[in-house]
Write a protein that holds these residues in place. Structure first.
Motif, PDB file in Angstrom:
ATOM      1  N   ASN A  80      47.660  36.782  44.481  1.00 49.94           N
ATOM      2  CA  ASN A  80      48.367  36.457  43.438  1.00 49.94           C
ATOM      3  C   ASN A  80      49.995  37.116  43.338  1.00 49.94           C
TER       4      ASN A  80
ATOM      5  N   ILE B  64      43.790  34.593  35.388  1.00 39.12           N
ATOM      6  CA  ILE B  64      44.938  34.731  35.654  1.00 39.12           C
ATOM      7  C   ILE B  64      45.619  32.778  35.947  1.00 39.12           C
TER       8      ILE B  64
ATOM      9  N   ALA C 173      50.731  37.081  35.067  1.00 40.22           N
ATOM     10  CA  ALA C 173      50.417  37.008  36.074  1.00 40.22           C
ATOM     11  C   ALA C 173      50.525  38.366  36.534  1.00 40.22           C
TER      12      ALA C 173
ATOM     13  N   SER D  79      40.151  39.024  37.544  1.00 40.48           N
ATOM     14  CA  SER D  79      41.547  39.027  37.552  1.00 40.48           C
ATOM     15  C   SER D  79      42.459  37.644  37.673  1.00 40.48           C
ATOM     16  N   MET D  80      42.298  37.104  39.077  1.00 42.63           N
ATOM     17  CA  MET D  80      42.189  35.530  39.731  1.00 42.63           C
ATOM     18  C   MET D  80      40.777  34.701  38.833  1.00 42.63           C
TER      19      MET D  80
ATOM     20  N   ARG E 241      49.098  41.234  36.524  1.00 41.85           N
ATOM     21  CA  ARG E 241      47.920  41.671  37.378  1.00 41.85           C
ATOM     22  C   ARG E 241      48.382  42.039  38.874  1.00 41.85           C
ATOM     23  N   ALA E 242      49.773  41.283  39.408  1.00 43.76           N
ATOM     24  CA  ALA E 242      49.426  41.779  40.869  1.00 43.76           C
ATOM     25  C   ALA E 242      49.785  43.502  41.217  1.00 43.76           C
TER      26      ALA E 242
ATOM     27  N   LEU F 189      51.428  33.525  42.965  1.00 41.66           N
ATOM     28  CA  LEU F 189      51.361  33.616  41.946  1.00 41.66           C
ATOM     29  C   LEU F 189      52.366  34.535  41.309  1.00 41.66           C
ATOM     30  N   SER F 190      52.872  35.518  41.876  1.00 40.93           N
ATOM     31  CA  SER F 190      53.652  36.001  40.451  1.00 40.93           C
ATOM     32  C   SER F 190      55.009  35.501  41.128  1.00 40.93           C
TER      33      SER F 190
END
Length: 482
Positions: free
Chosen positions: A249, A341, A295, A337-338, A298-299, A252-253
């Protein structure tokens, strides 16, 4: 009327207080483990048959009833009631309702301790494959965009300042490489998680379930755990899973941050597709990269889940403690979450339009070709320290006149240093700068194409790993998601 069932309490003179039961009852989200527990129950029934505690017809009746419970649960026909303390109580209640005293035989030779550890491990091993498949989906989107932009020139950045020209495909593949390592972490995690806690019972092992090796194989494990105390009392595999999810994540961020910049008016590198952008309730002109923002947000949650898991484990004595019931909250949140996302992130990347003209126009802003001057001088025997100084003076001269390096004339070069010959100008294009970086891992187009080919082959291996799993799979397949 449904009779409440409890898996403990025989030595107590008084029933548990309502307040205690409210605290003790599993969170509603924990009942997602029902189908995994059913699989383990069927495996345990076969173990009890091997141990002589169940006759073949009894084992068959229990397994058939368990299959019926699984189907009814999946169809929404049965669900936990207030007195079902956890998934194990839920299943035993239904089993006894359907089979009478025979349903109560299944409890022999095991404990909620090894059941709980096993259920979550099965769920996470299934979840690791689903997470890998979704990460691969984002990698595929990045690769598809990269394939269209191997020759597209873009400015590369360090310290968020223009640095050197790069292939835009190379920039996209940098993100794909981090995601490839995330899937590799899942594979590596699974190698350590592939040991079964069944047979550990409460902590000392079982005097009845003696063929844990067979039970492990039936559930897709490589082997039973080596130590029964470790089997029920450790959750480092949960902490490690949450770490892998949190690390992915964070990657992703970082991609999200670049997508914000690239889609901004100031950069204008990409245009987001309308179906993967949002607007403003007050400003009609706005087009926002909300997917990327969510995203990034959520990290922070996943980092918190990791901190929660590690703090839960710190200082716990072996073997099992109820503190460990918190493992599921963090693990479920990380995986949930993942999985929510990644699909929109992949869609956003797959559908974005790259503004090749803007990338090319900005590729030489900020004197990104300055390194080409220093390298050109070095290849002609000028010590790099001196070449660095000469190039700095050339940049100063350009700044004073408000021009770029590519706008210099032969006379301009000679005025700064006589060793700066007119032939230097052939190196002062973004295309030449990119082509020159032809070493392993470089941004030259031929290296980028090779990188893509290797990455595609490695991703194929990862896909094969995800698809070859023989343990219980109850999470929806990637192509079946809503």
């Amino acid at each position: 009327m449904t009779k409440p069932a409890m898996l403990w309490g025989g030595r107590f003179r008084h029933p548990p207080a309502p307040e205690l039961m409210r605290l003790s009852r599993a969170d509603a989200s924990f009942f997602r483990l029902t189908l995994y527990d059913v699989d383990a129950c069927q495996t345990h029934a076969r173990e009890l048959e091997r141990a002589g505690l169940l006759q073949p017809d009894e084992r068959a009746a229990i397994c058939e009833a368990l299959a019926g419970i699984a189907k009814d649960h999946a169809d929404g026909k049965v669900s936990p009631i207030a007195t079902d303390e956890d998934v194990h109580t839920f299943i035993e209640r239904l089993l006894v309702e359907r089979l009478g005293a025979l349903g109560g035989k299944l409890r022999a030779g095991r404990s909620r301790n090894d059941q709980a550890a096993n259920d979550l491990k099965l769920y996470l091993r299934d979840g690791a494959r689903r997470l890998a498949e979704e990460i691969l989906g984002l990698q595929e989107a990045l690769l598809a965009q990269a394939g269209r932009h191997v020759e597209t020139v873009a400015p590369g950045f360090t310290h968020l300042q223009p640095a050197q020209p790069v292939s835009f495909a190379h920039q996209l593949l940098a993100h794909a490489q981090t995601l490839w390592r995330d899937v590799e972490r899942l594979r590596d995690w699974d190698r350590r998680a592939a040991t079964s806690p069944l047979g550990a019972a409460a902590l000392a092992g079982s005097a009845i379930a003696l063929r844990a090796d067979l039970s492990a194989a039936e559930l897709g494990y490589d082997a039973p755990c080596e130590n029964s105390i470790d089997a029920v009392g450790s959750r480092d595999h949960v902490a490690e899973f949450v770490f892998v999810a949190a690390m992915a994540n964070v990657h992703l961020s970082r991609l999200a941050e670049e997508l914000f910049l690239w889609s901004s008016r100031q950069f204008g590198w990409i245009e987001l597709h309308d179906s993967y952008a949002t607007g403003s309730s007050i400003m009609p002109q706005k087009k926002n990269a909300d997917i990327a923002e969510l995203a990034r947000g959520r990290a922070a949650r996943l980092i918190g889940d990791l901190a929660t898991t590690l703090t839960m484990l710190k200082g716990l004595p072996f073997a099992y403690n109820r503190d460990l019931s918190e493992d599921k909250r963090a693990a479920f949140d990380a995986l949930d979450s993942m999985l929510v996302i990644l699909p929109p992130m992949a869609g956003m990347v797959a559908t974005m339009t790259v503004r090749v003209d803007r990338l090319l126009a900005q590729s030489t802003d900020g004197f990104t070709l300055a390194t080409e001057v220093a390298d050109w001088l070095s290849r002609r025997g000028v010590p790099f320290a001196e070449a660095h100084e000469i190039t700095g003076a050339l940049v100063q001269a350009c700044e004073a006149r408000g021009i770029g390096l590519q706008d210099l004339t032969a006379a301009d070069l000679a005025a700064v240093d006589p060793r700066l010959e007119a032939s230097l100008m052939r190196a002062l294009t973004p295309q030449a700068a990119i082509a020159a970086r032809s070493g392993p891992g470089g941004t030259a187009p031929e290296r980028v194409r090779e990188q893509m080919a290797r990455l595609e082959a490695r991703m194929a291996e990862q896909r094969a790993w995800a698809q070859a799993y023989t343990g219980p799979r109850h999470l929806p397949a990637r192509d079946a998601r809503a």
